[in-house]
Design a protein around this motif. Structure first.
Motif, mmCIF file in Angstrom:
data_model
loop_
_atom_site.group_PDB
_atom_site.id
_atom_site.type_symbol
_atom_site.label_atom_id
_atom_site.label_comp_id
_atom_site.label_asym_id
_atom_site.label_seq_id
_atom_site.Cartn_x
_atom_site.Cartn_y
_atom_site.Cartn_z
ATOM 1 N N ILE A 1 0.868 -1.189 0.000
ATOM 2 C CA ILE A 1 0.000 0.000 0.000
ATOM 3 C C ILE A 1 0.902 1.235 0.000
ATOM 4 C CG2 ILE A 1 -1.822 1.260 1.251
ATOM 5 C CD1 ILE A 1 -2.830 -1.453 0.594
ATOM 6 N N HIS A 2 0.645 2.107 -0.967
ATOM 7 C CA HIS A 2 1.539 3.248 -1.186
ATOM 8 C C HIS A 2 0.824 4.555 -0.847
ATOM 9 C CE1 HIS A 2 4.620 5.654 -3.111
ATOM 10 N NE2 HIS A 2 3.715 6.229 -3.869
ATOM 11 N N PHE A 3 1.462 5.359 -0.009
ATOM 12 C CA PHE A 3 0.866 6.641 0.411
ATOM 13 C C PHE A 3 1.854 7.762 0.094
ATOM 14 C CE2 PHE A 3 -0.486 9.138 4.539
ATOM 15 C CZ PHE A 3 -1.065 10.128 3.758
ATOM 16 N N CYS A 4 1.495 8.547 -0.930
ATOM 17 C CA CYS A 4 2.300 9.718 -1.289
ATOM 18 C C CYS A 4 1.470 10.932 -0.915
ATOM 19 C CB CYS A 4 2.590 9.677 -2.791
ATOM 20 S SG CYS A 4 3.135 11.243 -3.481
ATOM 21 N N THR A 5 2.053 11.839 -0.149
ATOM 22 C CA THR A 5 1.243 12.933 0.405
ATOM 23 C C THR A 5 1.134 14.140 -0.525
ATOM 24 O OG1 THR A 5 3.127 13.989 1.479
ATOM 25 C CG2 THR A 5 1.952 12.303 2.752
ATOM 26 N N ALA A 6 1.747 14.068 -1.695
ATOM 27 C CA ALA A 6 1.764 15.253 -2.566
ATOM 28 C C ALA A 6 0.373 15.587 -3.086
ATOM 29 C CB ALA A 6 2.699 15.025 -3.741
ATOM 30 N N ASP A 7 0.146 16.865 -3.326
ATOM 31 C CA ASP A 7 -1.102 17.302 -3.943
ATOM 32 C C ASP A 7 -1.058 16.955 -5.433
ATOM 33 O OD1 ASP A 7 -3.433 19.577 -3.277
ATOM 34 O OD2 ASP A 7 -2.913 19.400 -5.398
ATOM 35 N N VAL A 8 -2.229 16.622 -5.973
ATOM 36 C CA VAL A 8 -2.290 16.213 -7.389
ATOM 37 C C VAL A 8 -1.777 17.296 -8.345
ATOM 38 C CG1 VAL A 8 -4.138 14.534 -7.113
ATOM 39 C CG2 VAL A 8 -4.718 16.931 -7.566
ATOM 40 N N GLY A 9 -1.654 18.517 -7.862
ATOM 41 C CA GLY A 9 -1.193 19.616 -8.713
ATOM 42 C C GLY A 9 0.309 19.652 -8.936
ATOM 43 N N TRP A 10 1.060 18.772 -8.298
ATOM 44 C CA TRP A 10 2.523 18.794 -8.439
ATOM 45 C C TRP A 10 3.002 17.557 -9.176
ATOM 46 C CZ3 TRP A 10 3.212 23.559 -7.456
ATOM 47 C CH2 TRP A 10 2.654 24.176 -6.345
ATOM 48 N N VAL A 11 4.231 17.655 -9.683
ATOM 49 C CA VAL A 11 4.765 16.534 -10.457
ATOM 50 C C VAL A 11 4.955 15.292 -9.587
ATOM 51 C CG1 VAL A 11 7.268 16.956 -10.205
ATOM 52 C CG2 VAL A 11 6.356 16.009 -12.347
ATOM 53 N N THR A 12 5.246 15.491 -8.307
ATOM 54 C CA THR A 12 5.440 14.334 -7.430
ATOM 55 C C THR A 12 4.212 13.435 -7.475
ATOM 56 O OG1 THR A 12 6.874 15.607 -6.001
ATOM 57 C CG2 THR A 12 5.895 13.637 -5.044
ATOM 58 N N ALA A 13 3.038 14.061 -7.465
ATOM 59 C CA ALA A 13 1.808 13.272 -7.499
ATOM 60 C C ALA A 13 1.589 12.676 -8.889
ATOM 61 C CB ALA A 13 0.620 14.133 -7.111
ATOM 62 N N HIS A 14 1.886 13.424 -9.926
ATOM 63 C CA HIS A 14 1.700 12.870 -11.272
ATOM 64 C C HIS A 14 2.465 11.545 -11.404
ATOM 65 C CE1 HIS A 14 0.004 16.730 -12.315
ATOM 66 N NE2 HIS A 14 -0.098 16.430 -13.589
ATOM 67 N N THR A 15 3.726 11.572 -10.962
ATOM 68 C CA THR A 15 4.594 10.426 -11.257
ATOM 69 C C THR A 15 4.541 9.353 -10.180
ATOM 70 O OG1 THR A 15 6.011 11.959 -12.441
ATOM 71 C CG2 THR A 15 6.964 9.800 -11.899
ATOM 72 N N TYR A 16 4.546 9.759 -8.890
ATOM 73 C CA TYR A 16 4.677 8.739 -7.846
ATOM 74 C C TYR A 16 3.467 8.613 -6.926
ATOM 75 C CZ TYR A 16 9.416 8.408 -9.579
ATOM 76 O OH TYR A 16 10.512 8.224 -10.391
ATOM 77 N N LEU A 17 2.378 9.316 -7.275
ATOM 78 C CA LEU A 17 1.108 9.007 -6.619
ATOM 79 C C LEU A 17 0.205 8.326 -7.645
ATOM 80 C CD1 LEU A 17 -1.111 9.254 -4.422
ATOM 81 C CD2 LEU A 17 -1.550 11.565 -5.215
ATOM 82 N N ILE A 18 0.320 8.774 -8.918
ATOM 83 C CA ILE A 18 -0.645 8.312 -9.907
ATOM 84 C C ILE A 18 0.006 7.410 -10.977
ATOM 85 C CG2 ILE A 18 -2.408 9.091 -11.564
ATOM 86 C CD1 ILE A 18 -2.639 11.637 -9.699
ATOM 87 N N TYR A 19 0.714 7.983 -11.921
ATOM 88 C CA TYR A 19 1.141 7.159 -13.064
ATOM 89 C C TYR A 19 2.053 5.982 -12.689
ATOM 90 C CZ TYR A 19 -1.152 10.159 -16.467
ATOM 91 O OH TYR A 19 -2.103 10.822 -17.202
ATOM 92 N N GLY A 20 3.093 6.256 -11.892
ATOM 93 C CA GLY A 20 4.034 5.178 -11.564
ATOM 94 C C GLY A 20 3.351 4.041 -10.802
ATOM 95 N N PRO A 21 2.696 4.358 -9.677
ATOM 96 C CA PRO A 21 2.015 3.301 -8.924
ATOM 97 C C PRO A 21 0.914 2.607 -9.723
ATOM 98 C CG PRO A 21 2.280 5.257 -7.567
ATOM 99 C CD PRO A 21 2.742 5.633 -8.934
ATOM 100 N N LEU A 22 0.048 3.356 -10.393
ATOM 101 C CA LEU A 22 -1.068 2.698 -11.074
ATOM 102 C C LEU A 22 -0.563 1.829 -12.235
ATOM 103 C CD1 LEU A 22 -3.962 5.345 -11.036
ATOM 104 C CD2 LEU A 22 -3.337 3.655 -9.304
ATOM 105 N N ALA A 23 0.493 2.252 -12.907
ATOM 106 C CA ALA A 23 1.037 1.400 -13.975
ATOM 107 C C ALA A 23 1.503 0.067 -13.388
ATOM 108 C CB ALA A 23 2.186 2.105 -14.690
#
Ligand code: PRX
Length: 646
Positions: free
Chosen positions: A297-319
């Motif tokens: 289970i992965h918890f990244c605290t970044a807001d979706v508006g930043w690149v951290t969330a794009h890559t390591y909250l959303i695209y990287g984990p979901l892929a």
């Protein structure tokens, strides 16, 4: 100086995807034979048409070319959704925790797949086609993920704008990419407060008649004005379309998204990322650096508006098919144990956050952490700014119970995914160092003389060749892209950061070398803040610099010269703070404003920020080389004023 070194935990040496031996071997291969290395890495994705070329990149001064997997075809939403929904549709994809404790949602792969497909159909119905831009101004709710993946599904390009940005900042970002569709919400919720997103969006759109459609997510359900013919409720638009939408194949080099970031000149830069290289780099690095194993289970605290969330909250984990925790709120509300409570509740295994948050939670002491069982944690990450060893050690001991490696990951909006980071099974850790290059990454330190620094030393942090996640351009401004990143050290990508390499080949980021400051892990151009201040009718000019701040890393220090005849006052200071909040957003709020009769300039009229930076740091003696100052009494006056106040 004694230095803490934390060896790889014994258990990880055996179980990690990459251990010391494989890192050395694979890193060598990734440099000597990048074609073979990245061809294998790219198998982490499903390609509808396999690529024949891996890499076509060079950084020669005459021509910068960045292409990866160029003739391959794929769809990012297929890779992040369909292939998981098909095999384990009832598993959780997203565990959403709302701002208020107790407000939760479990969203399965099937449910997310169906919502994304509906939204993709709804967007098509609004006339969105492949290559069109869609702006997204949403809080941290699952619909923001749906919005991104729905765009990807139909080949549209998303532009997510941080929901903490003001209406003016939003307007600038919509105008730049001229999106005809905006997805927003009635309101956001943060720390128990309502954030008026629709109201901000309405204000932003007042002068943007080309925006034809606004989809509005009901987050709080409170009343907001809806403009007939333009605004539609998200749920209603989704209800009237089917939940099947074939993903559109795009080429690897077709754009996936743009994301705005600050630079050293005024206008934010829309960094353009493409599909294949970005997703390979995001997915492969997520798996390696967080040592992700199915079920984590992965918890990244970044807001979706930043690149951290794009890559390591959303695209990287979901892929990778990872289950993610998506948290809407803040770590200190209702109290300072909120993150720790979430980690316990969801049995989080991987936790990724920013040093500024660690520093502010450290201030609350160990109590709020000790109240919770954090034994599920296996690994923790840090991103966005240098982490000071004191915060690192607290994070390691108190949060991670001394057992969890900390991966300090260095990268940028421009780099798409990580460039320097430990691989937890392969490298001993040194608190404060982002350690070593990721696979395929060729760091170089360049001295002021433009020569490569070998071995131990300091220099401008550059990279000698491209990596798959690299931004391809600044949307609409290739000249600026080339000038910003490739002109300082011809033949190299220059990050804007300084770094030191130690005797073990570990990298230590020393901070920005340009007019960019890093406030609480948020990147701001000093010029942007200056422009906001100077837009006040009483202001003649302003100079903004960063200064060391215990919690934020850097704070914002503004030196302001008023127009003739305008009196200095606290009311005016408050107005100036307000104007910055209105023009940019609360993240850019100056920590200190000082009046200056004049600003130090050189003989051609350029403001000498270097001197102001020293003064802001409390260094009143040592201003470096002052021979270029046109009028040295200006500096003396500023110092006198500040000393008087202390
Ligand atoms: O100065 C570096 C700092 O953040 C900048 C990039 O900011 P942004 O594009 O907003 O992306 C932040 C999240 C990836 C860099 O130029 N930075 C980022 N990570 C680190 C860092 N500084 C030191 N250590 C890091 N781990």
């Amino acid at each position: 100086m004694t230095q803490n070194v934390f060896p790889v935990p014994g258990s990880l040496q055996a179980s990690a995807h990459v251990n010391a031996e494989t890192y050395e071997r694979l890193y060598r291969q990734s440099i000597d034979d990048p074609e073979t290395f990245w061809r294998e890495q790219a198998q982490i994705l499903d390609w509808s048409q396999p690529f024949t070329q891996v890499k076509n990149t060079h950084y020669s001064p005459e021509d910068v070319t960045i292409q990866w997997f160029a003739d391959g075809r794929l769809n990012a939403s297929y890779n992040c959704l369909d292939r998981h929904a098909a095999t384990r549709g009832n598993d959780a994809a997203v565990l959403w925790e709302g701002d208020a404790p107790g407000e939760t949602k479990r969203i399965t792969w099937s449910a997310l797949h169906s919502e994304v497909s509906r939204l993709a159909n709804a967007l098509k119905k609004l006339g969105v086609k492949k290559g069109d831009f869609v702006s997204v101004y949403l809080p941290v709710v699952h619909q923001s993920i749906a919005a991104m993946l729905a765009c990807a599904r139909i080949g549209a390009i998303h532009s997510v704008v941080f929901s903490g940005f003001s209406s003016e900042a939003l307007a600038g970002r919509i105008e730049d990419c001229r999106s005809r569709v905006l997805i927003t919400a009635d309101e956001g919720m943060r720390g128990g407060k309502y954030v008026p997103l629709k109201k901000n969006a309405d204000a932003a759109l007042e002068h943007l008649p080309f925006v034809e459609h606004v989809l509005v997510v009901r987050r709080t359900g409170r009343d907001v004005p809806m403009k007939a013919g333009r605004d539609r409720w998200y749920d209603e638009a989704l209800a009237e379309v089917p939940d099947v939408c074939e993903p559109v194949d795009v080429t690897a080099e077709d754009p996936l998204f743009i994301l705005y970031t600050s630079g050293s000149t005024g206008k934010p830069k829309g960094m353009l990322h493409t599909t294949g290289g970005y997703l390979v780099h995001a997915a492969a690095s997520f798996k390696a650096m967080f040592d992700y194993h199915p079920g984590d289970i992965h918890f990244c605290t970044a807001d979706v508006g930043w690149v951290t969330a794009h890559t390591y909250l959303i695209y990287g984990p979901l892929a990778n098919g990872a289950t993610i925790v998506l948290f809407e709120g803040v770590p200190t509300w209702p109290d300072a144990s909120r993150w720790w409570q979430i980690i316990e509740q969801y049995k989080v295994n991987i936790f990724y956050t920013a040093p500024t948050a660690i520093r502010s939670l450290m201030r609350e002491g160990e109590g709020p952490v000790r109240k919770h069982d954090l034994s599920s944690l296996k690994l923790m990450g840090s991103v966005g700014e240098p982490i000071n060893p004191e915060a690192w050690l607290w994070y390691h001991e108190v949060v991670g119970g001394g057992r969890c490696p900390i991966v300090d990951t260095y990268w940028q909006t421009e780099t798409g995914a990580v460039l320097l980071c430990p691989l937890p099974g392969a490298m001993a850790l040194k608190p404060g160092s982002a350690t070593k290059p990721f696979f395929g990454v060729r760091p170089a330190l360049l001295g002021n003389d433009g020569k490569i620094v070998e071995g131990e030393g300091v220099g401008g942090l550059c990279f000698a060749d491209s990596w798959p996640g690299q931004a391809r351009t600044i949307h609409g401004d290739r000249e600026r892209f080339l000038k910003t990143y490739f002109s300082t050290y011809p033949g190299f990508y220059f990050t804007g950061d300084g770094a030191r390499r130690d005797a073990d080949g570990y990298y230590w980021i020393t901070g920005r070398l340009d007019d960019v400051i890093n406030v609480s892990g948020h990147r701001l151009g000093t010029v942007e803040v200056e422009a906001a201040l100077a837009s006040h009718p009483s202001v003649a000019e302003a100079a903004v610099v960063g200064f060391p701040h215990d919690i934020k890393g850097q704070g914002i220090f503004a030196f302001v010269t008023l127009k003739e005849g305008v009196a200095e006052s606290q009311d005016l200071q408050r107005d100036l703070i307000q104007i910055v909040r209105t023009r940019i957003g609360p993240i850019a709020t100056p920590d200190r404003i000082e009046w200056a009769a004049q600003l130090p300039k050189n003989r051609s009229g350029k403001i000498l920020r270097r001197i102001l930076t020293r003064i802001a740091a409390g260094d009143f003696e040592n201003h470096g080389d002052t021979s270029t100052v046109a009028d040295p009494t200006v500096v003396a006056d500023i110092v006198k004023r500040i000393q008087l106040q202390q």
